[in-house]
Design an enzyme around this catalytic site. Structure first.
Site, mmCIF file in Angstrom:
data_model
loop_
_atom_site.group_PDB
_atom_site.id
_atom_site.type_symbol
_atom_site.label_atom_id
_atom_site.label_comp_id
_atom_site.label_asym_id
_atom_site.label_seq_id
_atom_site.Cartn_x
_atom_site.Cartn_y
_atom_site.Cartn_z
ATOM 1 N N CYS A 1 -5.148 -21.805 13.055
ATOM 2 C CA CYS A 1 -5.554 -23.210 13.037
ATOM 3 C C CYS A 1 -6.823 -23.377 12.203
ATOM 4 C CB CYS A 1 -5.784 -23.729 14.456
ATOM 5 S SG CYS A 1 -7.118 -22.876 15.326
ATOM 6 N N CYS B 1 -9.860 -21.575 13.450
ATOM 7 C CA CYS B 1 -9.898 -20.157 13.076
ATOM 8 C C CYS B 1 -10.521 -19.988 11.690
ATOM 9 C CB CYS B 1 -8.488 -19.560 13.093
ATOM 10 S SG CYS B 1 -7.730 -19.494 14.731
ATOM 11 N N ASP C 1 12.086 18.048 -12.676
ATOM 12 C CA ASP C 1 10.930 18.738 -12.114
ATOM 13 C C ASP C 1 11.460 19.737 -11.084
ATOM 14 O OD1 ASP C 1 8.214 19.265 -11.236
ATOM 15 O OD2 ASP C 1 8.698 18.028 -9.491
ATOM 16 N N ASP D 1 9.045 13.830 -8.923
ATOM 17 C CA ASP D 1 8.574 13.233 -7.675
ATOM 18 C C ASP D 1 7.064 13.215 -7.498
ATOM 19 O OD1 ASP D 1 8.292 16.076 -7.237
ATOM 20 O OD2 ASP D 1 8.102 15.602 -5.102
ATOM 21 N N ASP E 1 4.166 14.206 -12.430
ATOM 22 C CA ASP E 1 5.363 13.773 -13.162
ATOM 23 C C ASP E 1 5.276 12.327 -13.619
ATOM 24 O OD1 ASP E 1 6.672 16.250 -12.640
ATOM 25 O OD2 ASP E 1 7.187 15.540 -10.636
#
Length: 729
Positions: free
Chosen positions: A46, A49, A448, A628, A632
């Site tokens: 609100c 707040c 890889d 990964d 890489d």
């Protein structure tokens, strides 16, 4: 070209590429220099707040400005020298829950908002189209005079505001292009919509029999549908350079004569001493001057086994300190660190990838000027021949509508969506809008090693050959360590139903291993050299009880599921398969022999991988990179197309075009086959659109197709293209 929608920029044309990652990176750094902190406020609801949060933030020393957005439940705070933790604490004391937001989260939310905006515009156009079509049915059924005029005016009242809202992406992008003295696909789209509206209003004011509001709103809806499908394929992509920048540590503990204090990394300079606690990431490149520990270098080198760290060893930003506190003398900070240089390398590679010209881009280059010239000639010809501006305008509108690029705009996104759905069911997520086209051109696949062809987790070998007493002692010591080898060893021993021995005074010596006391004798588990065992080429840890002979536990990296099948299938298709890794030569050579890979490269640094792939592509190869790790990321960005598993580092997943959602590499060969079929369907769709224009355009120019018939023909071609794309499913 882009059009601003609610503060966020989206692509208004499927042929337009995303902004280069280098610009994104520059903006993120500029934002950091403004010392602006973004906070998530999930509990505010609100206006009170808002006042409470802004007041609590304003009372924090150093805060110069605080703004709260209730819709997004966020606060933007300008506070030079103030940490996010201090702001979160101040809000917690005021009774508000708060969390710091990173730049990646904010960028992703902007992308989501742009997608919702497109969807909302499409929904408005679709709702208006259905209502106008109902009114048009009454007109087609024979409504005359005042009744027909009333239906036309009601249609106008529905269509005009709906198009004014829904067609903003086309109008805005067309206006931007014209101001720059250029043409794009949105210019004929905007002209067709506006001409259909002007003609319809003119006919309605003159009580004419035909108005084409239904054609204008239908055209808008179908084009927005194609635009939204295209946006979905782009929305997942984010900048890998931005992700790498997020890995840079924002603050560090500076060691001074009087103790230590936390400072922004920007305040560090070469020669300063920095303390790095266990579990923390290195904020700078430097040299260890105090302490012993082990370092996780997998982000930079791909090595799964931590390396021993002691005074005199060089370290790089981004490495993780695992076990003991270290004091590091900085040798490079900020933009000079290896991590930052890698981010810049990735940004350059991403910018180069954005230069790829898709099939849609190639078609669009010739389309827009051709349509404009054809419509202008039709208008001029009929005006000169008939002397009736009204007739000439109707025919020009019919030409623009019948040639409107609905089928062309759907040709690529419809196929991409269908192919993406098929691959998603097989465990692959397509992220980039041109990934399928590039994947279809691949002739070389680079893998890889660690975490890609292998599972990336150590696996104990020959555990059954060890005595039960040794296993019980090893389990007791391994459970007292967070080292990856200890964790793997403890898991394997427990799986055999062995219970840990009663070992007292268990303690971990950072960088060496774990020790304790059993039946009055010292027992050690750790580095082979520490316990007096010979160090072999393979990964190992050793156990020693008292003065007895050391017992060695050896480890290997298990193959990822589907790795053997994927490599064999790719080689059977005639593709060149290459293995590149930062791991040691013996480990890489052993895996290459096991999988039958003839071409491999060991001990490769991140720049080495990217350089080797660039060299291959300079020789004419089309390289698919599968990796990964952070090491890489540059190679993933510079490759023609790239794939990473879901278990990969965030930066690697972001840099890749496709993500493997499952744990198996088996879908890789199928992805290549689906990509080739997808490109075939895209070319078929372009041929369908071309044949449609060859047949329909002469009819429109000859005056045999009204704007309404043109709209129906355009819709039919769009449906045909979509149905052809569904054959991929």
């Amino acid at each position: 070209m882009t059009v601003e929608l609610r503060g966020s920029a989206i692509s208004a044309c499927p042929a337009c590429a995303a902004m280069p990652a280098a610009e994104t990176l520059a903006r993120s750094r500029a934002a950091m220099s403004d010392a602006t902190i973004s906070l998530s406020l999930p509990s505010i609801h609100c206006a009170a707040c808002i006042s409470g949060v802004e007041g609590a933030l304003a009372r924090v020393p150093g805060v110069t400005e605080a703004r709260v957005n209730l819709t997004l439940k966020r606060a933007s705070v300008k506070a030079p020298g103030v940490t996010a933790e201090e702001l979160v604490g101040a809000l917690a004391r005021a009774g508000y829950e708060a969390h710091e937001l990173d730049a990646g989260t904010i960028a992703a939310t902007r992308t989501d908002r742009a997608g919702r905006d497109l969807l909302m515009r499409m929904a408005v156009a679709g709702f208006a189209m259905m209502n106008v079509m109902l009114l048009s049915v009454a007109v087609w059924s024979g409504a005359e005079a005042a009744t027909r005029d009333m239906f036309h005016w009601i249609s106008a009242a529905i269509t005009l505001p709906a198009i004014a809202f829904s067609a903003q992406p086309f109008f805005g992008n067309a206006w931007t292009a014209l101001r720059a003295g250029r043409l794009n696909m949105d210019v004929p789209i905007s002209l067709a919509i506006l001409l259909a509206l002007v003609t319809s209003l003119w006919e309605t004011m003159l009580s004419g029999e035909h108005a084409y509001f239904d054609a204008a709103i239908s055209l808008t809806f179908f084009l927005l549908a194609g635009r939204f499908l295209d946006h979905r394929t782009r929305a997942i992509a984010r900048s890998a350079a931005e992700e790498l920048t997020a890995l840079e540590v924002p603050r560090a503990w500076l060691v001074e004569d009087g103790g230590e204090r936390q400072v922004p990394v920007a305040e560090l300079a070469p020669g300063m001493l920095v303390r790095v606690r266990p579990g923390a990431r290195m904020p700078v490149d430097g040299e260890i001057v105090e302490g012993r520990s082990e370092l996780d270098r997998s982000l930079l080198t791909g090595e799964t086994v931590p390396v021993f760290a002691e005074p005199g060893r060089a370290v790089s930003a981004g490495e993780v300190n695992l076990t003991g506190p270290l004091v590091v003398r900085a040798t490079a900070v900020g933009a000079d660190t290896s991590l930052h240089r890698m981010a810049e390398l990735v940004a350059v590679a991403e910018s180069g990838r954005s230069n790829y010209t898709s099939l849609a881009d190639k078609a669009a280059k010739l389309y827009a000027p051709g349509v404009h010239i054809l419509a202008a000639l039709a208008f001029a010809g009929w005006w000169l021949w008939s002397g009736d501006v009204r007739v000439a305008l109707n025919i020009a509108a019919a030409v623009l509508i019948i040639t409107c690029p609905c089928a062309l705009g759907l040709a690529v996104p419809a196929v991409t969506t269908a192919a993406s759905g098929r691959l998603f069911r097989r465990g692959m997520l397509i992220k980039h809008h041109t990934a399928l086209e590039r994947l279809a051109e691949v002739d070389t696949v680079v893998f890889d090693k660690t975490g890609t062809l292998t599972a990336g987790a150590p696996e104990v070998l020959g555990l059954e050959a060890h005595d039960r007493r040794d296993l019980e002692l090893a389990l007791a010591l391994a459970e007292g360590s967070s080292h990856p080898l200890s964790i793997a060893l403890a898991r394997a021993i427990r799986a055999r139903g062995v219970a840990a021995a009663e070992v007292a005074e268990v303690s971990e010596l950072p960088g060496y291993g774990t020790r304790g006391t059993w039946q009055g004798q010292e027992v050690r588990l750790g580095r082979p050299a520490w316990v007096g065992a010979p160090a072999g080429a393979e990964t190992s840890t050793a156990l020693k009880l008292g003065q007895g002979a050391p017992v060695v536990f050896r480890f290997a990296d298990a193959l990822r599921a589907g790795a053997e099948e994927a490599v064999a299938a790719l080689q059977a298709r005639g593709m060149k398969v290459v293995l590149m890794s930062g791991d040691t030569t013996p480990a890489v050579e052993a895996l290459a022999d096991r999988l039958g890979i003839r071409h491999w490269l060991a001990e490769a640094l991140p720049g080495d991988k990217a350089a080797r792939i660039e060299a291959m592509q300079a020789e004419g190869a089309r390289v698919l990179m599968v990796g990964d790790g952070l090491n890489d990321t540059a190679a993933l960005s510079v490759a023609h197309v790239s794939i990473s598993p879901a278990s990969a580092l965030d930066a690697a997943r972001v840099a890749s075009d496709i993500v493997l959602l499952g744990g198996s590499l088996a879908p890789l060969p199928e992805a290549l086959e689906v990509a080739r079929k997808a490109v075939k369907r895209i070319r078929e769709n372009f041929r369908i659109a071309t044949v449609y224009n060859i047949v329909a355009v002469p009819l429109a120019v000859a005056g045999l197709a009204t704007p309404l018939i043109a709209a129906l023909a355009m819709s039919l071609s769009s449906i045909t293209v979509s149905l052809n794309a569904l054959r991929l499913r």
